[in-house]
Design an enzyme around this catalytic site. Structure first.
Site, short mmCIF file in Angstrom:
data_model
loop_
_atom_site.label_atom_id
_atom_site.label_comp_id
_atom_site.label_asym_id
_atom_site.label_seq_id
_atom_site.Cartn_x
_atom_site.Cartn_y
_atom_site.Cartn_z
N GLU A 1 63.04 -3.58 -60.78
CA GLU A 1 63.68 -4.89 -60.91
C GLU A 1 65.19 -4.81 -60.75
O GLU A 1 65.78 -3.72 -60.67
CB GLU A 1 63.28 -5.51 -62.26
CG GLU A 1 61.78 -5.74 -62.35
CD GLU A 1 61.35 -6.46 -63.62
OE1 GLU A 1 62.14 -6.56 -64.57
OE2 GLU A 1 60.19 -6.94 -63.63
N ASN B 1 57.18 -0.96 -59.93
CA ASN B 1 58.08 -2.07 -59.69
C ASN B 1 59.49 -1.68 -60.13
O ASN B 1 59.68 -0.97 -61.12
CB ASN B 1 57.61 -3.37 -60.38
CG ASN B 1 57.34 -3.24 -61.86
OD1 ASN B 1 56.94 -2.20 -62.34
ND2 ASN B 1 57.52 -4.33 -62.59
N GLU C 1 53.44 -2.04 -55.34
CA GLU C 1 52.67 -1.77 -54.11
C GLU C 1 53.62 -1.50 -52.94
O GLU C 1 53.39 -0.59 -52.13
CB GLU C 1 51.78 -2.96 -53.76
CG GLU C 1 50.77 -3.35 -54.83
CD GLU C 1 51.30 -4.37 -55.82
OE1 GLU C 1 52.47 -4.27 -56.23
OE2 GLU C 1 50.54 -5.27 -56.19
N CYS D 1 58.04 -4.95 -55.79
CA CYS D 1 56.76 -4.71 -56.44
C CYS D 1 56.32 -3.25 -56.27
O CYS D 1 56.72 -2.57 -55.30
CB CYS D 1 55.68 -5.61 -55.83
SG CYS D 1 55.83 -7.36 -56.27
N CYS E 1 52.35 -9.09 -51.71
CA CYS E 1 51.80 -7.73 -51.60
C CYS E 1 50.47 -7.74 -50.86
O CYS E 1 50.15 -6.78 -50.15
CB CYS E 1 51.64 -7.11 -52.98
SG CYS E 1 53.23 -6.56 -53.65
N CYS F 1 50.20 -9.57 -56.02
CA CYS F 1 50.74 -10.90 -55.72
C CYS F 1 50.48 -11.24 -54.25
O CYS F 1 50.07 -10.39 -53.45
CB CYS F 1 52.24 -10.95 -56.03
SG CYS F 1 53.28 -10.09 -54.84
N1 THU Z 1 54.80 -7.13 -59.73
C1 THU Z 1 54.37 -6.05 -59.01
O1 THU Z 1 54.95 -4.96 -59.10
N2 THU Z 1 53.30 -6.20 -58.19
C2 THU Z 1 52.61 -7.37 -58.04
O2 THU Z 1 51.72 -7.47 -57.18
C3 THU Z 1 52.90 -8.51 -58.92
C4 THU Z 1 54.16 -8.43 -59.68
C5 THU Z 1 55.99 -6.98 -60.59
C6 THU Z 1 57.18 -7.75 -60.11
C7 THU Z 1 57.98 -7.88 -61.38
O3 THU Z 1 58.80 -6.72 -61.52
C8 THU Z 1 56.94 -7.86 -62.48
O4 THU Z 1 55.73 -7.45 -61.88
C9 THU Z 1 56.73 -9.22 -63.13
O5 THU Z 1 56.43 -10.19 -62.20
#
Ligand code: THU
Length: 123
Positions: free
Chosen positions: A44, A42, A55, A53, A85, A82
């Site tokens: 940000e 991920n 994935e 994310c 994703c 999520c």
């Molecule tokens: N996140 C992912 O990388 N993949 C997911 O399927 C769920 C959430 C990340 C997004 C964000 O940077 C952190 O997790 C907290 O939500």
């Protein structure tokens, strides 16, 4: 690679996550049918909704190398994917999806469409 191996590899990749806002490090490893693999994390942003994310990063790395839906065997993820994703995993027709559950075990869904019942498709 087994589900356990894929998730373990994703957990190692997660160390490279750029997540200074949530401090929640996520990793994902995509395994192609031809044996190649791509790790994603991920990434940000100070404008929170712009983050991506793990994935989507892993799949985008594969797509950038010419990979297309149907080419992907499996994905391992450090945590439950999520909703957004899950739509990506379905789009890429990933045949086996593994992720670490909070109780430490590994969940398996095969194919990815099992994570998205009655999935929307273009008419
Ligand atoms: N996140 C992912 O990388 N993949 C997911 O399927 C769920 C959430 C990340 C997004 C964000 O940077 C952190 O997790 C907290 O939500």
């Amino acid at each position: 690679m087994t589900g356990e191996e894929l998730v373990t590899r994703a957990e190692a990749a997660a160390a490279n996550a750029y997540a200074p806002y949530s401090n929640y490090l996520v990793g994902a490893t995509v395994l192609l049918k031809d044996g190649r693999s791509f790790d994603g994390v991920n990434v940000e942003n100070a404008a929170y909704p712009l983050g991506i994310c793990a994935e989507k990063t892993a799949i985008s790395k594969a797509a950038s190398e010419g990979v297309r839906p149907g080419d992907v065997d499996a994905i391992g993820i450090t945590a439950s994917p999520c909703g957004g994703c899950r739509q990506w995993l379905h789009e890429w027709r990933i045949e086996r999806v593994y992720f670490r559950l909070e109780n430490g075990s590994i969940a398996e869904y095969a194919p990815a469409s099992k994570l998205l019942p009655d999935t929307w498709n273009l008419p």
